[in-house]
Scaffold this active site. Structure first.
Site, short mmCIF file in Angstrom:
data_model
loop_
_atom_site.label_atom_id
_atom_site.label_comp_id
_atom_site.label_asym_id
_atom_site.label_seq_id
_atom_site.Cartn_x
_atom_site.Cartn_y
_atom_site.Cartn_z
N HIS A 1 0.84 -1.21 0.00
CA HIS A 1 0.00 0.00 0.00
C HIS A 1 0.87 1.25 0.00
O HIS A 1 0.63 2.19 -0.77
CB HIS A 1 -0.90 -0.03 1.24
N GLU A 2 1.90 1.26 0.84
CA GLU A 2 2.79 2.42 0.91
C GLU A 2 3.64 2.56 -0.35
O GLU A 2 3.87 3.67 -0.84
CB GLU A 2 3.69 2.32 2.15
N HIS B 1 1.57 4.25 -2.92
CA HIS B 1 1.53 5.70 -2.74
C HIS B 1 2.72 6.36 -3.44
O HIS B 1 2.58 7.38 -4.11
CB HIS B 1 1.57 6.04 -1.25
N GLU C 1 -6.33 6.93 -1.04
CA GLU C 1 -6.26 5.72 -0.22
C GLU C 1 -6.89 4.54 -0.95
O GLU C 1 -6.37 3.42 -0.91
CB GLU C 1 -6.95 5.94 1.13
#
EC number: 3.4.24.-
Length: 293
Positions: free
Chosen positions: A139-140, A143, A222
């Site tokens: 997930h990071e 980003h 997100e």
């Protein structure tokens, strides 16, 4: 009270710097053009300075420690996982850090895709399975690959510029009117104290309203980072990670860091002011595949 005092002091300092810069350049701050230049310089300037200092500020705020050389099996696994996923995402290897916090959380930051940082909490390493932790890291990484930090900075810069410009434009009109400067050809800020008071109040009000825009964009990104994680490690791992976050402590990270963490604070009087969508909505979005297309 301390935050309000700091805001007032900062606002006064910014206005003094505005005056100095504009007097040196010969631009009249009371003109619409001068005000727009002033608002743009400081609106985007502040946002980009924060971006350039983001890694240092983030590590300092959480007391994070960059892993220069893995000291144990957990750190080796963490570094190798970040390395593998960054290669899959087509970005340079980020710095990897760990910070002490009981909540399950992680964040990514950095001024560029190829000069970034991924940090995870000790609570995450202690309470998540390796599959769940892989999903959070992915997930990071997503980003970073999506360039979210830079895009968020641009959005914040536009919002800052709007807030500064409109607040001071209205403050000029109000202070000029109360001071009796009503001539069409006259350009004046009127009473400086009235101007400062009105501008400060309006910046507070417009800043709160404008945060709805930045928080909406934060929630939007997100969903896309969750989808990016699902593409890297699989949808079920990401869903499991989000379900695990439901059991976590309320995040302890500072408010300024929340937009960069995977787990945002859930206590808010309105979803409009939340940096993260509710976990159930994120899980439903993954199951429906809305952002995986």
């Amino acid at each position: 009270m301390m935050r309000i005092a700091l805001f007032l002091i900062t606002n006064l300092a910014v206005m003094l710097v505005f005056g100095l810069v504009l007097s040196l350049t010969g631009i009249q701050s009371s003109s619409v053009q001068g005000l727009m230049i002033m608002a743009g310089l400081f609106g985007f300037g502040g946002a980009f300075v924060s971006l350039l200092m983001s890694k240092w500020m983030a590590l300092r705020s959480v007391g994070g420690e960059v892993i220069e050389q893995p000291r144990n099996e957990t750190e080796r696994w963490l570094v190798e996982t970040v390395r593998t996923q960054s290669q899959q995402a087509g970005i340079a290897m980020p710095q990897v850090a760990i910070y002490h916090a009981p909540d399950i959380n992680a964040f990514a930051t950095g001024a560029r895709r190829d000069a970034s940082l991924v940090a995870v909490s000790t609570g995450l390493l202690q309470n998540m399975s390796r599959d769940e932790a892989e999903a959070v890291i992915a997930h990071e990484i997503s980003h970073i690959a999506n360039g979210d930090m830079v895009t968020m900075t641009l959005v914040q810069g536009i919002v800052n510029t709007f807030v500064i410009f409109v607040s001071r434009l209205i403050a000029q009109v109000v202070s000029g009117f109360l001071s009796g400067n009503r001539d069409e050809g006259e350009s004046s800020n009127g009473n400086p104290l009235v101007y400062f008071a009105v501008a400060t109040v309006l910046e507070l009000v417009f800043g709160i309203l404008a945060s709805i825009i930045t928080m909406w964009f934060s929630r939007y990104r997100e969903f896309h980072a969750d989808a990016g994680s699902a593409k890297l490690v699989g949808r079920e791992k990401m869903i499991a990670a989000l379900q695990r976050l439901k059991t976590s402590y309320e995040p302890q990270e500072e408010s300024s860091m929340m937009a960069f963490c995977i787990n945002g604070k859930s206590k808010s009087f309105s979803e409009l002011f939340m940096s993260h969508p509710p976990l159930d909505k994120r899980i439903e979005a993954l199951r429906s595949g809305d952002y995986l297309k």
